[in-house]
Structure formats: structure tokens, C-alpha cells
Design a protein around this motif. Structure first.
Motif, PDB file in Angstrom:
ATOM      1  N   TYR A   1     101.647  19.193  66.875  1.00 15.76           N
ATOM      2  CA  TYR A   1     101.079  19.149  68.223  1.00 15.76           C
ATOM      3  C   TYR A   1     101.947  19.932  69.202  1.00 15.76           C
ATOM      4  N   ALA A   2     103.270  19.826  69.056  1.00  9.66           N
ATOM      5  CA  ALA A   2     104.173  20.559  69.938  1.00  9.66           C
ATOM      6  C   ALA A   2     104.051  22.068  69.718  1.00  9.66           C
ATOM      7  N   VAL A   3     103.997  22.492  68.467  1.00 11.97           N
ATOM      8  CA  VAL A   3     103.860  23.922  68.172  1.00 11.97           C
ATOM      9  C   VAL A   3     102.519  24.436  68.673  1.00 11.97           C
ATOM     10  N   TRP A   4     101.446  23.672  68.431  1.00 12.53           N
ATOM     11  CA  TRP A   4     100.132  24.067  68.915  1.00 12.53           C
ATOM     12  C   TRP A   4     100.105  24.133  70.444  1.00 12.53           C
ATOM     13  N   GLY A   5     100.747  23.159  71.094  1.00  6.27           N
ATOM     14  CA  GLY A   5     100.781  23.142  72.557  1.00  6.27           C
ATOM     15  C   GLY A   5     101.558  24.313  73.138  1.00  6.27           C
ATOM     16  N   MET A   6     102.673  24.656  72.502  1.00  5.67           N
ATOM     17  CA  MET A   6     103.435  25.820  72.979  1.00  5.67           C
ATOM     18  C   MET A   6     102.643  27.106  72.781  1.00  5.67           C
ATOM     19  N   TRP A   7     101.897  27.188  71.682  1.00  4.69           N
ATOM     20  CA  TRP A   7     101.062  28.365  71.462  1.00  4.69           C
ATOM     21  C   TRP A   7      99.901  28.402  72.462  1.00  4.69           C
ATOM     22  N   GLN A   8      99.325  27.250  72.770  1.00  5.52           N
ATOM     23  CA  GLN A   8      98.202  27.191  73.708  1.00  5.52           C
ATOM     24  C   GLN A   8      98.616  27.546  75.132  1.00  5.52           C
ATOM     25  N   GLN A   9      99.868  27.362  75.463  1.00  9.21           N
ATOM     26  CA  GLN A   9     100.308  27.702  76.820  1.00  9.21           C
ATOM     27  C   GLN A   9     100.269  29.197  77.069  1.00  9.21           C
ATOM     28  N   ARG A  10     100.248  29.982  76.019  1.00  4.31           N
ATOM     29  CA  ARG A  10     100.164  31.442  76.162  1.00  4.31           C
ATOM     30  C   ARG A  10      98.726  31.941  76.178  1.00  4.31           C
ATOM     31  N   GLN A  11      97.770  31.052  75.959  1.00  2.40           N
ATOM     32  CA  GLN A  11      96.365  31.440  75.877  1.00  2.40           C
ATOM     33  C   GLN A  11      95.682  31.240  77.233  1.00  2.40           C
ATOM     34  N   PRO A  12      94.599  31.963  77.481  1.00  2.00           N
ATOM     35  CA  PRO A  12      93.887  31.793  78.759  1.00  2.00           C
ATOM     36  C   PRO A  12      93.216  30.425  78.907  1.00  2.00           C
ATOM     37  N   GLN A  13      92.845  29.764  77.814  1.00  3.25           N
ATOM     38  CA  GLN A  13      92.211  28.445  77.872  1.00  3.25           C
ATOM     39  C   GLN A  13      93.231  27.337  77.740  1.00  3.25           C
ATOM     40  N   ASN A  14      94.374  27.465  78.388  1.00  5.88           N
ATOM     41  CA  ASN A  14      95.501  26.524  78.292  1.00  5.88           C
ATOM     42  C   ASN A  14      95.070  25.114  78.716  1.00  5.88           C
ATOM     43  N   PRO A  15      95.120  24.140  77.793  1.00  6.33           N
ATOM     44  CA  PRO A  15      94.751  22.772  78.177  1.00  6.33           C
ATOM     45  C   PRO A  15      95.857  22.040  78.936  1.00  6.33           C
ATOM     46  N   PHE A  16      97.040  22.635  79.029  1.00  5.39           N
ATOM     47  CA  PHE A  16      98.176  21.985  79.674  1.00  5.39           C
ATOM     48  C   PHE A  16      98.501  22.643  81.015  1.00  5.39           C
ATOM     49  N   VAL A  17      97.491  22.971  81.787  1.00  6.10           N
ATOM     50  CA  VAL A  17      97.717  23.671  83.048  1.00  6.10           C
ATOM     51  C   VAL A  17      98.535  22.828  84.006  1.00  6.10           C
ATOM     52  N   GLY A  18      98.197  21.582  84.192  1.00  2.00           N
ATOM     53  CA  GLY A  18      98.934  20.727  85.117  1.00  2.00           C
ATOM     54  C   GLY A  18     100.096  19.981  84.491  1.00  2.00           C
ATOM     55  N   LYS A  19     100.217  20.048  83.179  1.00  2.56           N
ATOM     56  CA  LYS A  19     101.260  19.299  82.472  1.00  2.56           C
ATOM     57  C   LYS A  19     101.938  20.195  81.427  1.00  2.56           C
ATOM     58  N   PRO A  20     102.736  21.141  81.851  1.00  2.00           N
ATOM     59  CA  PRO A  20     103.335  22.070  80.879  1.00  2.00           C
ATOM     60  C   PRO A  20     104.435  21.439  80.030  1.00  2.00           C
TER      61      PRO A  20
ATOM     62  N   VAL B   1     110.286  16.371  71.234  1.00  5.58           N
ATOM     63  CA  VAL B   1     111.321  15.331  71.290  1.00  5.58           C
ATOM     64  C   VAL B   1     110.851  14.077  70.539  1.00  5.58           C
ATOM     65  N   LEU B   2     109.585  13.708  70.708  1.00  9.49           N
ATOM     66  CA  LEU B   2     109.050  12.545  69.992  1.00  9.49           C
ATOM     67  C   LEU B   2     109.020  12.785  68.488  1.00  9.49           C
ATOM     68  N   SER B   3     108.817  14.029  68.081  1.00  7.34           N
ATOM     69  CA  SER B   3     108.874  14.346  66.657  1.00  7.34           C
ATOM     70  C   SER B   3     110.251  14.009  66.101  1.00  7.34           C
ATOM     71  N   GLY B   4     111.283  14.364  66.825  1.00  7.94           N
ATOM     72  CA  GLY B   4     112.636  13.998  66.404  1.00  7.94           C
ATOM     73  C   GLY B   4     112.870  12.501  66.452  1.00  7.94           C
ATOM     74  N   ALA B   5     112.291  11.826  67.439  1.00  6.55           N
ATOM     75  CA  ALA B   5     112.447  10.372  67.532  1.00  6.55           C
ATOM     76  C   ALA B   5     111.773   9.671  66.352  1.00  6.55           C
ATOM     77  N   PHE B   6     110.617  10.161  65.932  1.00  8.76           N
ATOM     78  CA  PHE B   6     109.961   9.568  64.766  1.00  8.76           C
ATOM     79  C   PHE B   6     110.741   9.864  63.487  1.00  8.76           C
ATOM     80  N   ALA B   7     111.289  11.075  63.383  1.00  9.96           N
ATOM     81  CA  ALA B   7     112.035  11.424  62.166  1.00  9.96           C
ATOM     82  C   ALA B   7     113.336  10.632  62.061  1.00  9.96           C
ATOM     83  N   ALA B   8     113.935  10.282  63.182  1.00  8.40           N
ATOM     84  CA  ALA B   8     115.186   9.511  63.198  1.00  8.40           C
ATOM     85  C   ALA B   8     114.948   8.106  63.729  1.00  8.40           C
ATOM     86  N   PHE B   9     113.825   7.513  63.369  1.00  6.80           N
ATOM     87  CA  PHE B   9     113.422   6.239  63.946  1.00  6.80           C
ATOM     88  C   PHE B   9     114.409   5.124  63.637  1.00  6.80           C
ATOM     89  N   ASP B  10     114.978   5.119  62.431  1.00  9.09           N
ATOM     90  CA  ASP B  10     115.936   4.059  62.099  1.00  9.09           C
ATOM     91  C   ASP B  10     117.195   4.179  62.947  1.00  9.09           C
TER      92      ASP B  10
END
Length: 178
Positions: free
Chosen positions: A33-52, A60-69
Motif C-alpha cells: 500500500y505504501a509503495v502503491w501510494g508513493m507511485w500514485q502521488q506522481r500520477q494525475p489521479q492522485n487519491p492522496f491530494v489532501g493527505k500526502p 512505518v506501520l509495515s515496519g511496526a507489523f514486521a517487528a510487532f513482538d
């Protein structure tokens, strides 16, 4: 009582085996989701206009899930629970038939013994509560659910408290008149 304790301990062991899998699946999904979101920020149909910041928080949450213990261990140390959380092993605590489940000098001791018998279930349940708090936080961040950040913080704190149920039961029962 012996059957119920053994049944809930078996459920707790199954939950403790499934939790690392759920953490790694959530870590992979958050990373994608993070990689897709970073790629989408470069596109004209950016879904994260107000929340970059959303793709970066998902990373960061990906790292939190990977190191959850390790996250749970640090949270437990912050709560002064003196616990080491490990997702790669489970330590089953079964019912011992030679001791009475209601031993001691009154209801205080009986409640503590019951909490000790069910402690593995409480620990696994607390880890799952904390895991779902992080999952819900990602949903609240993206606007997919209507949870408040303070409510999710309280849910995570409750999950951490459940990691050491005997200590918390002693604290609660300290207010019980003898």
C-alpha cells in the motif's frame, strides 16, 4: 474447570501460532500500500491530494507489523510489566490436576488462581487486541473506518495490559477489602 482451562489454552496456542502470520501478512499489505501510494502521488489521479503522508505512515506501520513482538515488548516495559514478548514460541500453561483451583484463604486467592490458570489465554487475547488496534489505526488514517485515534490508543493500551494478567489482577484486587 480442567476441561475449560485446557480448551482455552489450546485456543490461545492456536492464536499465538496465527498471530505471526497475521503480522507478516499485514506488514506485506502495508508495504505494498505504501509503495502503491508513493507511485500514485506522481500520477494525475492522485487519491492522496489532501493527505500526502498516508503512504509514508503505511510504510512505518509495515515496519511496526514486521517487528510487532518488539513493539509489544517495549510497550510492556513502558507499562512496567517486565515481560518479553515472543511471537515465535508459545509456552503452554495447562491445568494441574493435583492442586485445587480454589485454594487460599478467600475469594482474593481464588480469583488470582483462576487468572493464573487462564493467563495464556489473556496474553494471547491481549496481543490480538493490540494487533487489531494497529490494523484499525491504518483504516482510520486512510478514512476507511470511523475510529478515533484516542480510542485506538486505549485499545492498544488494553492489549498491553492484558499481556501480564496476574500483575494486573493483583493490582485490581488490592482495592478489594479483605
Amino acid at each position: 474447570m480442567e476441561g475449560l482451562v485446557n480448551f482455552l489454552n489450546d485456543i490461545a496456542i492456536a492464536g499465538s501460532w496465527l498471530l505471526p502470520t497475521a503480522c507478516y501478512i499485514a506488514a506485506c499489505m502495508s508495504f505494498l500500500y505504501a509503495v502503491w501510494g508513493m507511485w500514485q502521488q506522481r500520477q494525475p489521479q492522485n487519491p492522496f491530494v489532501g493527505k500526502p503522508w498516508i503512504p509514508y505512515v503505511a510504510l512505518v506501520l509495515s515496519g511496526a507489523f514486521a517487528a510487532f513482538d518488539r513493539i509489544l515488548t517495549k510497550a510492556a516495559k513502558s507499562a512496567k510489566l517486565d515481560m518479553q514478548v515472543s511471537l515465535n514460541s508459545s509456552s503452554p500453561t495447562g491445568y494441574t490436576g493435583n492442586t485445587s483451583p480454589i485454594s487460599g484463604a478467600g475469594p482474593h486467592d481464588a480469583i488470582l488462581q483462576i487468572v493464573r490458570d487462564f493467563s495464556l489465554f489473556f496474553q494471547t487475547f491481549g496481543a490480538w487486541v493490540a494487533f487489531f488496534a494497529l490494523v484499525s489505526w491504518q483504516g482510520a488514517m486512510t478514512g476507511k473506518n470511523n475510529r478515533t485515534k484516542l480510542g485506538l490508543l486505549c485499545q492498544f493500551a488494553l492489549g498491553v495490559v492484558l499481556l501480564n494478567p496476574v500483575k494486573e489482577a493483583n493490582w485490581l484486587l488490592s482495592y478489594w477489602p479483605h
